[in-house]
Design a protein around this motif. Structure first.
Motif, PDB file in Angstrom:
ATOM      1  N   MET A  60       0.820  -1.214   0.000  1.00 17.21           N
ATOM      2  CA  MET A  60       0.000   0.000   0.000  1.00 17.21           C
ATOM      3  C   MET A  60       0.854   1.265   0.000  1.00 17.21           C
ATOM      4  O   MET A  60       0.401   2.320  -0.457  1.00 17.21           O
ATOM      5  N   ARG A  68      -0.844   0.853  -6.940  1.00 18.31           N
ATOM      6  CA  ARG A  68      -1.915   1.526  -6.214  1.00 18.31           C
ATOM      7  C   ARG A  68      -3.264   1.425  -6.910  1.00 18.31           C
ATOM      8  O   ARG A  68      -4.293   1.412  -6.234  1.00 18.31           O
ATOM      9  N   PHE A  77      -8.932  -2.330  -7.215  1.00 19.27           N
ATOM     10  CA  PHE A  77      -8.097  -1.958  -6.078  1.00 19.27           C
ATOM     11  C   PHE A  77      -7.622  -0.522  -6.277  1.00 19.27           C
ATOM     12  O   PHE A  77      -6.999  -0.201  -7.294  1.00 19.27           O
ATOM     13  N   THR A  79      -5.718   2.625  -4.043  1.00 22.45           N
ATOM     14  CA  THR A  79      -5.046   3.074  -2.825  1.00 22.45           C
ATOM     15  C   THR A  79      -4.792   4.565  -2.930  1.00 22.45           C
ATOM     16  O   THR A  79      -4.203   5.038  -3.911  1.00 22.45           O
ATOM     17  N   THR A  97      -6.625   1.747   1.296  1.00 17.82           N
ATOM     18  CA  THR A  97      -7.004   0.995   0.101  1.00 17.82           C
ATOM     19  C   THR A  97      -8.501   0.757   0.074  1.00 17.82           C
ATOM     20  O   THR A  97      -9.094   0.346   1.083  1.00 17.82           O
ATOM     21  N   THR A 107     -12.358  -1.743   2.864  1.00 23.00           N
ATOM     22  CA  THR A 107     -11.371  -0.703   3.137  1.00 23.00           C
ATOM     23  C   THR A 107     -10.300  -1.268   4.053  1.00 23.00           C
ATOM     24  O   THR A 107     -10.601  -1.937   5.044  1.00 23.00           O
TER      25      THR A 107
END
Length: 334
Positions: A60, A68, A77, A79, A97, A107
């Protein structure tokens, strides 16, 4: 810690905390699973429940876009960098994330921004905006993060105005301007440094949120599942991000200006001190010259045996000191 939330009459309701005793996949998946400082067993449960692989904390924190923002196992996904502890003296940026799998949002976070608590409180009210899927929850969380940053920027703006009045304060009618002392200027620099650090973290978070919104919008358009409501809400969030970014940039320029002005005042005060020493050296130079002349050990000094020689020398010293002082005052160098 694992918290799961479910929909009840289109509103958000806390389902459970921690891993349930029966790990079988429920008929109705939670609409939101919140992992805060998750333990390994929490991650394994969510991964088995949704058939995904959650990123680690190290992953992360990667700065590459591919680490990310990506799609994997039918999930999205994303981040972002969230600004936290905005009201403290040491604000931080922490990775957060969002994982969208179907109508479920996951989350993963390692900090406790007040935006999350504020969103949960608002979403559980009877007059709250109805929640139907995880995407709406994600948008609501981002909106709550932006609200917190807006409050922080407003607070910084008020603080900068106070600092500006302190640095550029004027005396009242008939009064001379009172220059800030060295201790005041040191406190001003410390305050400016704190505000500048906060603005840097807010701007970094805003850039990260903008990237997440851009990526999510592009994925939706590719899948052709975007609705008018989602488009409108994303557009509003875009506008908020742009407006807050402009405000943060404006405040950063004011912070830099105040920092330059404060350093300039410190230089002026130092110059005043050096000027005083310079003038004192010049004022006492003629008396020193007179004393040096009459301190020489020559036998043929006319005033050596003169009864008024000593008062005469003292008078010359005083006059030679007063004349440069009056000259400096007349030229307004003092």
């Amino acid at each position: 810690m694992l918290r799961s939330y479910r929909r009840e009459n289109s509103y958000l309701v806390l389902g459970q905390e921690g891993i349930p005793t029966e790990t079988a996949v429920p008929l109705d998946l939670p609409v939101w699973i919140d992992l805060y400082n998750p333990a390994p067993q929490d991650n394994r449960y969510v991964e088995q429940l949704l058939g995904i692989s959650l990123p680690t904390r190290e992953e992360m924190q990667e700065i590459e876009v591919s680490a990310r923002l990506y799609q994997e196992d039918g999930a999205e996904f994303m981040t972002l960098t969230a600004a936290s502890l905005l009201e403290s003296d040491e604000p931080i940026n922490t990775p957060m994330t969002f994982v969208l799998k179907g109508s479920t949002l996951v989350t993963v976070r390692y900090a406790e921004p007040k935006a999350f608590a504020n969103f949960v409180v608002r979403a559980q009210r009877s007059n709250a905006v109805p929640v139907f899927n995880g995407e709406q929850i994600m948008m609501g969380l981002i909106e709550a993060l932006l609200d917190r940053m807006a409050d922080a920027l407003e607070s910084v703006g008020s603080g900068i105005d106070q600092v500006s009045r302190q640095v550029f304060r004027k005396g009242g009618k008939g009064k001379e301007k009172a220059s800030p002392s060295g201790e005041d200027l040191q406190a001003v620099i410390e305050r400016i440094g704190q505000d500048g650090d906060l603005l840097t973290k807010v701007r970094e978070s805003l850039v990260s949120i903008n990237r997440v919104l851009t990526y999510h919008t592009s994925v939706e358009q590719q899948d052709k599942k975007v609705t008018k409501e989602a488009k409108a809400r994303t557009k509003v969030l875009y506008r908020d991000v742009v407006a807050l970014t402009d405000q943060a940039t404006f405040l950063s320029s004011k912070v830099n200006f105040l920092l330059d002005a404060t350093l300039g005042l410190i230089n002026l005060q130092q110059n005043q001190i050096i000027k005083i020493f310079s003038v004192a050296a010049v004022v006492f130079l003629p008396p020193t010259l007179v004393a040096s002349i009459y301190g020489m050990n020559f036998a043929d000094i006319p005033e050596l045996r003169w009864g008024l020689g000593y008062p005469w020398a003292l008078g010359m010293m005083v006059v030679s000191a007063i004349l440069p002082y009056l000259y400096f005052k007349r030229r307004r160098w003092l």
